[in-house]
Design an enzyme around this catalytic site. Structure first.
Site, PDB file in Angstrom:
ATOM      1  N   SER A  38     -13.336  47.643  35.800  1.00 49.65           N
ATOM      2  CA  SER A  38     -13.763  46.557  36.630  1.00 49.65           C
ATOM      3  C   SER A  38     -14.887  46.890  37.528  1.00 49.65           C
ATOM      4  CB  SER A  38     -12.571  46.593  37.787  1.00 49.65           C
ATOM      5  OG  SER A  38     -12.382  44.938  38.308  1.00 49.65           O
TER       6      SER A  38
ATOM      7  N   LYS B 270      -9.997  29.490  60.781  1.00 50.87           N
ATOM      8  CA  LYS B 270     -10.131  30.932  61.275  1.00 50.87           C
ATOM      9  C   LYS B 270      -9.251  31.763  60.980  1.00 50.87           C
ATOM     10  CE  LYS B 270     -12.437  33.771  64.105  1.00 50.87           C
ATOM     11  NZ  LYS B 270     -13.910  34.025  63.508  1.00 50.87           N
TER      12      LYS B 270
END
Length: 271
Positions: A139, A191
């Site tokens: 990765s 949010k």
């Protein structure tokens, strides 16, 4: 707060370029379990100030453990800025003839990874840069390795896991059982999206998936550029990992050698 829990908390609820087995260990750490492979410890040693070892004119920069956006290094974790500082110092050091990225890592944070990869790629042609895997480069660690001129993997080492994962941790049921209720007061409908105190909504999941897809495409395109492969071929790996020779066959590595043999091959090339 324990070091394993603190690192797990830092890496949860954010995009990761990390092999799946290590994501499972992060989840275990957040549950209060610390399996042996995730046993964090140690501290930055004073002799690491130079940030690389020097053997026969070859700078050796360790890329070990979980990778993160930061300027520190321990045996179990390495910061991207720490690697960049060492790389640039080695590039400008007249004693250094070549650079080895000594890699054994399952990957880590997306944040900061591709900026470092671009820095390494931009340094090609100044001095030879080899990625010599002491075991795995998965990765984010593979993204770093791919930027080198040459990647050498041992027979039992691995390459790949070219993908991005995001782990949402949902504490809501545990909090309900504990009698804890959290109320969010926000400005902006999105949010509080992805917070661990509520289940992940379908809408939030779709938005986060779009972000993950964008980062995954960046990963694919970066590896394709670095390794001179087609994006279609890189995308076709679907984040699979490849052991030893299989990584060479698909184009993710250049040769299979033990680390000491790879280092000697670099010295022979330098003359």
């Amino acid at each position: 707060m324990s070091a394993p829990f603190e690192m797990a908390r830092r890496l949860s609820n954010r995009p990761l370029a990390l092999v799946q087995s290590e994501v499972d260990l992060l989840a275990a750490a957040l549950r209060g379990q610390t399996p042996a492979p995730f046993a964090f410890g140690g501290s930055a040693a004073s002799d690491r100030e130079r940030r690389y070892g020097l053997i026969d004119g070859v700078a050796i920069i360790p890329v070990k453990g979980i990778l993160f956006q930061g300027s520190w290094s321990w045996p179990w974790a390495t910061g991207y800025e720490w690697i960049r500082t060492g790389l640039l110092a080695a590039i400008s050091d007249p004693e250094v003839r070549a650079i080895v990225l000594d890699i054994d890592s399952p990957g880590g944070e997306v944040a900061g990874c591709f900026d470092l990869v671009d820095t390494i790629y931009a340094c090609r042609g100044t001095k030879p840069i080899w990625a010599i895997l002491s075991e795995h480069a998965y990765s984010a660690a593979y993204a770093i390795a791919s930027a080198a001129d040459c990647i050498i993997v041992p027979r039992t080492g691995g390459t790949g896991s070219i993908g991005v994962i995001w782990m949402h941790v949902d504490w809501s049921q545990a909090m309900d059982k504990a009698g804890v209720k959290v109320t969010f007061i926000t400005y902006g409908d999105h949010k509080a999206e992805g917070n661990p105190c509520e289940p992940l909504s379908k809408e939030a999941r779709e938005r986060f998936q779009a972000d993950i897809d964008t980062m995954g495409d960046l990963f694919v395109e970066t590896v394709a550029r670095n390794r001179n492969l087609s994006a279609t071929k890189v995308r076709g790996t679907q984040a699979a990992t490849y052991l030893g020779e299989r990584g060479v066959t698909i184009g993710l590595a250049d040769a299979v050698m033990a680390p000491d043999a790879a280092f000697q091959a670099l010295l022979d090339q330098l003359g």
